[in-house]
Design a protein around this motif. Sequence first.
Motif, mmCIF file in Angstrom:
data_model
loop_
_atom_site.group_PDB
_atom_site.id
_atom_site.type_symbol
_atom_site.label_atom_id
_atom_site.label_comp_id
_atom_site.label_asym_id
_atom_site.label_seq_id
_atom_site.Cartn_x
_atom_site.Cartn_y
_atom_site.Cartn_z
ATOM 1 N N LYS A 38 0.829 -1.207 0.000
ATOM 2 C CA LYS A 38 0.000 0.000 0.000
ATOM 3 C C LYS A 38 0.867 1.262 0.000
ATOM 4 O O LYS A 38 0.532 2.255 -0.663
ATOM 5 C CB LYS A 38 -0.941 -0.021 1.217
ATOM 6 C CG LYS A 38 -1.977 -1.149 1.154
ATOM 7 C CD LYS A 38 -3.048 -1.001 2.203
ATOM 8 C CE LYS A 38 -2.541 -1.339 3.578
ATOM 9 N NZ LYS A 38 -3.630 -1.345 4.586
ATOM 10 N N GLU A 39 1.955 1.215 0.740
ATOM 11 C CA GLU A 39 2.839 2.381 0.757
ATOM 12 C C GLU A 39 3.448 2.632 -0.622
ATOM 13 O O GLU A 39 3.613 3.794 -1.049
ATOM 14 C CB GLU A 39 3.941 2.165 1.787
ATOM 15 C CG GLU A 39 3.433 2.167 3.225
ATOM 16 C CD GLU A 39 4.485 1.706 4.213
ATOM 17 O OE1 GLU A 39 5.605 1.376 3.754
ATOM 18 O OE2 GLU A 39 4.203 1.661 5.418
ATOM 19 N N ALA A 40 3.775 1.567 -1.326
ATOM 20 C CA ALA A 40 4.320 1.724 -2.671
ATOM 21 C C ALA A 40 3.282 2.332 -3.609
ATOM 22 O O ALA A 40 3.610 3.190 -4.446
ATOM 23 C CB ALA A 40 4.784 0.370 -3.216
ATOM 24 N N ALA A 41 2.020 1.890 -3.460
ATOM 25 C CA ALA A 41 0.958 2.447 -4.300
ATOM 26 C C ALA A 41 0.744 3.925 -4.002
ATOM 27 O O ALA A 41 0.592 4.739 -4.924
ATOM 28 C CB ALA A 41 -0.336 1.663 -4.073
ATOM 29 N N TYR A 42 0.739 4.266 -2.709
ATOM 30 C CA TYR A 42 0.612 5.686 -2.369
ATOM 31 C C TYR A 42 1.813 6.486 -2.883
ATOM 32 O O TYR A 42 1.685 7.651 -3.284
ATOM 33 C CB TYR A 42 0.484 5.855 -0.856
ATOM 34 C CG TYR A 42 -0.868 5.503 -0.302
ATOM 35 C CD1 TYR A 42 -2.021 6.156 -0.727
ATOM 36 C CD2 TYR A 42 -1.010 4.512 0.671
ATOM 37 C CE1 TYR A 42 -3.261 5.840 -0.217
ATOM 38 C CE2 TYR A 42 -2.251 4.180 1.187
ATOM 39 C CZ TYR A 42 -3.373 4.850 0.739
ATOM 40 O OH TYR A 42 -4.606 4.518 1.249
ATOM 41 N N GLY A 43 2.972 5.841 -2.887
ATOM 42 C CA GLY A 43 4.181 6.535 -3.311
ATOM 43 C C GLY A 43 4.180 6.906 -4.782
ATOM 44 O O GLY A 43 4.834 7.889 -5.170
ATOM 45 N N ILE A 44 3.482 6.148 -5.608
ATOM 46 C CA ILE A 44 3.430 6.482 -7.041
ATOM 47 C C ILE A 44 2.205 7.331 -7.373
ATOM 48 O O ILE A 44 1.897 7.540 -8.551
ATOM 49 C CB ILE A 44 3.442 5.212 -7.906
ATOM 50 C CG1 ILE A 44 2.210 4.338 -7.601
ATOM 51 C CG2 ILE A 44 4.721 4.418 -7.697
ATOM 52 C CD1 ILE A 44 2.094 3.129 -8.517
ATOM 53 N N GLY A 45 1.493 7.782 -6.324
ATOM 54 C CA GLY A 45 0.420 8.745 -6.544
ATOM 55 C C GLY A 45 -0.983 8.173 -6.562
ATOM 56 O O GLY A 45 -1.916 8.887 -6.962
ATOM 57 N N CYS A 46 -1.178 6.930 -6.131
ATOM 58 C CA CYS A 46 -2.527 6.350 -6.114
ATOM 59 C C CYS A 46 -3.362 6.979 -5.002
ATOM 60 O O CYS A 46 -2.845 7.318 -3.928
ATOM 61 C CB CYS A 46 -2.463 4.839 -5.911
ATOM 62 S SG CYS A 46 -1.767 3.923 -7.303
ATOM 63 N N THR A 47 -4.641 7.123 -5.257
ATOM 64 C CA THR A 47 -5.559 7.579 -4.225
ATOM 65 C C THR A 47 -5.967 6.395 -3.348
ATOM 66 O O THR A 47 -5.654 5.239 -3.647
ATOM 67 C CB THR A 47 -6.815 8.199 -4.858
ATOM 68 O OG1 THR A 47 -7.512 7.183 -5.603
ATOM 69 C CG2 THR A 47 -6.444 9.341 -5.787
ATOM 70 N N LYS A 69 -6.975 -1.657 -6.532
ATOM 71 C CA LYS A 69 -5.899 -2.264 -7.305
ATOM 72 C C LYS A 69 -4.865 -3.010 -6.472
ATOM 73 O O LYS A 69 -4.037 -3.742 -7.024
ATOM 74 C CB LYS A 69 -5.197 -1.186 -8.133
ATOM 75 C CG LYS A 69 -6.107 -0.517 -9.146
ATOM 76 C CD LYS A 69 -5.354 0.539 -9.957
ATOM 77 C CE LYS A 69 -6.275 1.200 -10.977
ATOM 78 N NZ LYS A 69 -5.565 2.222 -11.794
ATOM 79 N N VAL A 70 -4.897 -2.821 -5.149
ATOM 80 C CA VAL A 70 -3.920 -3.493 -4.298
ATOM 81 C C VAL A 70 -4.604 -4.393 -3.275
ATOM 82 O O VAL A 70 -4.348 -5.604 -3.218
ATOM 83 C CB VAL A 70 -3.022 -2.468 -3.568
ATOM 84 C CG1 VAL A 70 -2.053 -3.185 -2.621
ATOM 85 C CG2 VAL A 70 -2.254 -1.634 -4.574
ATOM 86 N N VAL A 71 -5.494 -3.816 -2.465
ATOM 87 C CA VAL A 71 -6.090 -4.564 -1.358
ATOM 88 C C VAL A 71 -6.996 -5.677 -1.870
ATOM 89 O O VAL A 71 -6.864 -6.842 -1.461
ATOM 90 C CB VAL A 71 -6.867 -3.602 -0.429
ATOM 91 C CG1 VAL A 71 -7.559 -4.395 0.672
ATOM 92 C CG2 VAL A 71 -5.914 -2.572 0.180
ATOM 93 N N LEU A 72 -7.928 -5.357 -2.747
ATOM 94 C CA LEU A 72 -8.859 -6.372 -3.250
ATOM 95 C C LEU A 72 -8.162 -7.487 -4.027
ATOM 96 O O LEU A 72 -8.442 -8.672 -3.781
ATOM 97 C CB LEU A 72 -9.944 -5.709 -4.098
ATOM 98 C CG LEU A 72 -11.093 -5.054 -3.321
ATOM 99 C CD1 LEU A 72 -12.041 -4.341 -4.271
ATOM 100 C CD2 LEU A 72 -11.844 -6.091 -2.503
#
Length: 289
Positions: free
Chosen positions: A174-183, A190-193
């Motif tokens: 999740k941190e990586a997803a937030y790091g590339i600008g995901c809401t 796209k990550v948790v589910l």
Amino acid sequence: MVLVLLGGVLVSLIYGSWPALRTFGFTSFLTTEAWNPVTEKFGALAPVYGTIVTSIIAMAIGIPISLGIATFLTEFCPMWLRRPIGIAIELLAGIPSIIYGIWGLFVFAPFLQRNVQPFFIELFHGVPVLNNLFAGPPYGIGIFTAGLVLAIMVLPFITAITRDVYLTVPPVLKEAAYGIGCTSREVVRKVVLPYSRVGVIGGVMLGLGRALGETMAVTFVIGNAHRITPSLFAPGTTISASIANEFTEAEGELYTSSLIALGLILFIITFIVLAAARYMLMRIERRVG
């Protein structure tokens, strides 16, 4: 030992239902609506229809709400509020089903009869198909009410399992997803589910199993009528409710055997649902890996 017990249950159901299946035939018994103990004419179509329809209603309402609650608790809820809401959800799972039935009969059904059902009857009046699904009169009890009560009952099971599965997602993803600008919504979608889909489907199947086999709560609010009508507001019955209502009063081998045959059909339906869920999980795992 588990396999032996499962086989013993299946053999007992087949043995007990054999007189009815031999008299009517499995296909005829499954597709006949009539249920008349006086003339000893029995058919399982109405209970099977009620079981399937109420379960569909329960899952159609319960799954989105459960996933929404689990997502809110794990991703958006303030830390100080997570524990109280989580405990409240778990307490819902501990309420006996007969309490849900009493509440549904004396509180929920009158509310639906006065406020909800007349609204839908008026709203869909003259609309093709929907006017038949939501046709009056507003009884309060019926298939729709039973489905709503089941939705409330399966909600804590699906929510609790989904929440626990969501918590197993590694924070680094999740941190990586937030790091590339995901809401936050994109992280959930796209990550948790994707990471927890197997556990989520398992929770949904557990809720569906509860909906298919629920007895007392449904017995109170479904109306217990052995007939099939297109309106969801009309009284109906389910396999579990029919067995609970009539088994103690069943006289004669054929009557008792017909009720046991209903139990066999419920066993088969549950097995098919679980097998389909397992097959779906295998397809997902094969496509991903």
